[in-house]
Design a protein around this motif. Structure first.
Motif, PDB file in Angstrom:
ATOM      1  N   LEU A   1     100.130  58.493  47.382  1.00 51.04           N
ATOM      2  CA  LEU A   1     100.080  59.329  48.556  1.00 51.04           C
ATOM      3  C   LEU A   1      99.033  60.696  48.415  1.00 51.04           C
ATOM      4  O   LEU A   1      97.933  60.766  49.167  1.00 51.04           O
ATOM      5  N   PRO A   2      99.507  61.294  47.406  1.00 48.09           N
ATOM      6  CA  PRO A   2      98.657  62.477  47.165  1.00 48.09           C
ATOM      7  C   PRO A   2      97.266  62.273  46.665  1.00 48.09           C
ATOM      8  O   PRO A   2      96.230  63.129  46.998  1.00 48.09           O
ATOM      9  N   PHE A   3      96.958  60.904  46.285  1.00 48.83           N
ATOM     10  CA  PHE A   3      95.571  60.733  45.995  1.00 48.83           C
ATOM     11  C   PHE A   3      94.791  59.996  46.828  1.00 48.83           C
ATOM     12  O   PHE A   3      93.509  60.433  47.027  1.00 48.83           O
ATOM     13  N   VAL A   4      95.298  59.272  47.777  1.00 45.57           N
ATOM     14  CA  VAL A   4      94.731  58.542  48.726  1.00 45.57           C
ATOM     15  C   VAL A   4      94.514  59.480  50.190  1.00 45.57           C
ATOM     16  O   VAL A   4      93.505  59.220  50.970  1.00 45.57           O
ATOM     17  N   GLN A   5      95.379  60.369  50.263  1.00 42.88           N
ATOM     18  CA  GLN A   5      95.397  61.230  51.367  1.00 42.88           C
ATOM     19  C   GLN A   5      94.722  62.524  50.919  1.00 42.88           C
ATOM     20  O   GLN A   5      95.280  63.593  50.816  1.00 42.88           O
ATOM     21  N   GLU A   6      93.103  62.463  51.164  1.00 41.33           N
ATOM     22  CA  GLU A   6      92.451  63.506  50.460  1.00 41.33           C
ATOM     23  C   GLU A   6      92.525  64.693  51.438  1.00 41.33           C
ATOM     24  O   GLU A   6      92.151  65.905  51.012  1.00 41.33           O
TER      25      GLU A   6
ATOM     26  N   HIS B   1      95.534  69.616  52.043  1.00 39.37           N
ATOM     27  CA  HIS B   1      95.106  70.689  51.224  1.00 39.37           C
ATOM     28  C   HIS B   1      96.451  71.294  50.700  1.00 39.37           C
ATOM     29  O   HIS B   1      97.409  71.204  51.299  1.00 39.37           O
ATOM     30  N   GLY B   2      96.169  71.989  49.724  1.00 37.44           N
ATOM     31  CA  GLY B   2      97.294  72.931  49.243  1.00 37.44           C
ATOM     32  C   GLY B   2      98.075  72.146  47.759  1.00 37.44           C
ATOM     33  O   GLY B   2      97.747  70.846  47.853  1.00 37.44           O
ATOM     34  N   GLY B   3      98.851  72.893  47.250  1.00 31.44           N
ATOM     35  CA  GLY B   3      99.338  72.451  46.018  1.00 31.44           C
ATOM     36  C   GLY B   3     100.431  71.575  46.121  1.00 31.44           C
ATOM     37  O   GLY B   3     101.112  70.754  45.349  1.00 31.44           O
TER      38      GLY B   3
END
Length: 476
Positions: free
Chosen positions: A230-235, A238-240
């Protein structure tokens, strides 16, 4: 490793006499599902204007397919091992064909996103059966040849997607041409279904009982893979904070491993972790993950550089990538034939060629960036394609060489999941550097491409290092 006996009677004849035709059906269907990873890229401007997609919608049309694809691979491979590869293959093919029709007929954003998710799930159901059938139908050097043809299909599908998408849009117009990116799958699927029933081998007595399907393991693996991707495909997140999902995924993967070890003492788990004790399998999965992070991301930024920076049409952009596809297809077929003779050094040589070709492509863009850059990058991309063909197919053959046929689907699903994770990580990392460079240096498309390419090259060099270490250890 013992080989299961062939079925008797007509089934034995079917397996013996029609296995190459059966492989052709598998490759055509697999090619169709893998093509949909890349072909949609060039159609996005047309889709966006036709359906008035939001930025989030564009992201899900692209990444939702890959996300759903990756989630289905291992459970579907396990289901094919346990029940009937032919039935699971045909179900995936029928679902993919139907979802393609629904996607082509989409009238709004939600409709298209849902259809893309359905396409991804169906593709993930179908693809692991292909490697399972190759393990089942072929042995020795013939298995290497079959995996060589599969590697050619993988390499060509990745590179030829932009070209085919550009041709379809040019033929049917910018307004409705994007629909044919999906409709083109319909005649292929309809023709392949009866051939699959006639040519693919029927199920034998399953090595794994249905009650041993391991639903807890499936849920843990699916949840972990979802959180990781998810964190890679949902660009547009924003934010850490989104990277906390990666930590959660690591916890779930650890829980999955613990559950599989416990469950495996009594029954057949979804993934037999003892597979990773074989160095050929563990190294092959890791090498595949790292390599796919490098080579798939190159086409993403190269297409953007050509179309946005050099004002290439979708068709010309696809033509510029064609040398890679040609080199990859030819070399994969050759690599599959000789992998049993040369082993891991063949993969190492292929990785070196990929690194050499990408370095030369970066130098060509640096020296000759302009309207004719597609010509000067043709030879470097051809060299990279030849190298890639010597990596994907031979590595897949070597990785699965010690896997029992009864676990071929789930083992192949793990390998292909690693490829999908690598692709997602690579596109995110390379794309981040590419777009950050354009933010810092507006209009410097050549510089952005070179910086992004340097990241992709780093992944390829890491894969080369892994292969070299293995070769040196074997020599000692």
């Amino acid at each position: 490793m013992s080989t299961p006996p062939l079925p008797s009677g007509a089934s034995a004849v079917k397996r013996t006499d029609h296995r190459w035709q059966a492989l052709a059906v598998c490759l055509v269907a697999g090619f169709m599902t893998l093509l949909d990873v890349s072909i949609v890229n060039v159609a996005l401007p047309s889709v966006r204007s036709g359906l008035h997609l939001s930025d989030s919608g564009v992201q899900w049309v692209l990444s939702g397919y890959s996300l759903a694809f990756g989630l289905a691979l291992v459970p579907a491979g396990r289901l094919g091992d346990a029940r009937s590869r032919r039935a699971v293959f045909m179900a995936g093919l029928a679902a993919f064909t139907a979802a393609s029709a629904v996607a082509g007929a989409a009238q709004n954003e939600a409709w298209l996103v849902a259809a893309r998710l359905a396409q991804g799930l169906a593709g993930g159901v179908l693809v692991p059966q292909v490697s399972g059938f190759i393990q089942q139908l072929f042995q020795g050097p013939e298995r290497g040849r079959a995996f060589g043809l599969l590697g050619a299909a993988i390499g060509i599908s990745t590179a030829v997607g932009p070209l085919l998408g550009g041709l379809l849009i040019a033929a049917f117009g910018a307004g409705e041409g994007w629909r044919w990116v999906f409709y083109v799958n319909l005649p292929i699927g309809v023709a392949a279904l009866p051939l699959a029933y006639r040519l693919l081998p029927p199920p034998r007595l399953p090595a794994v009982r249905h009650r041993d399907f391991d639903p807890v393991g499936v849920l843990l693996l699916g949840a972990a893979t979802l959180l990781l991707l998810l964190p890679f495909v949902q660009e547009d997140w924003h934010g850490g904070g989104k990277w906390l999902l990666v930590l959660a995924a690591a916890v779930l993967y650890a829980a999955f491993a613990g559950w599989e070890l416990r469950y495996g003492r009594r029954r057949e788990p979804v993934v037999r972790l003892s597979l990773f004790r074989a160095r050929s399998y563990s190294l092959g999965v890791l090498l595949s993950l790292v390599y796919f992070a490098g080579f798939t991301a190159v086409f993403f930024i190269f297409s953007l550089y050509l179309q946005e920076g050099q004002h290439y049409s979708a068709l010309l952009s696809g033509l510029s990538i064609t040398p890679f596809a040609v080199g990859s297809g030819a070399a994969a077929a050759f690599g599959g034939r000789v992998v049993h003779r040369y082993g891991r050094p063949l993969v190492t040589a292929g990785l070196a060629l990929v690194a050499l070709g990408l370095t030369a492509a970066g130098a060509a863009v640096h020296l000759w960036s302009g309207p004719h850059v597609g010509w000067v990058t043709a030879l470097p991309l051809l060299v990279s394609g030849v190298g890639s063909g010597l990596v994907i197919a031979p590595n897949q053959t070597l990785t699965l060489s010690e896997v029992p046929v009864s676990r071929a689907g789930s083992a192949g699903g793990v390998l292909q999941t690693a490829q999908r994770i690598g692709s997602a990580v690579g596109v995110a990392a390379v794309g981040s550097v590419f777009f950050s460079s354009l933010t810092d240096h507006p209009g410097d498309w050549a510089g952005g491409f070179q910086r992004g390419l340097a990241v992709a090259l780093g992944f390829v060099l890491l894969a080369l290092l892994l292969a070299l270490v293995d070769v040196l250890r074997r020599e000692r």
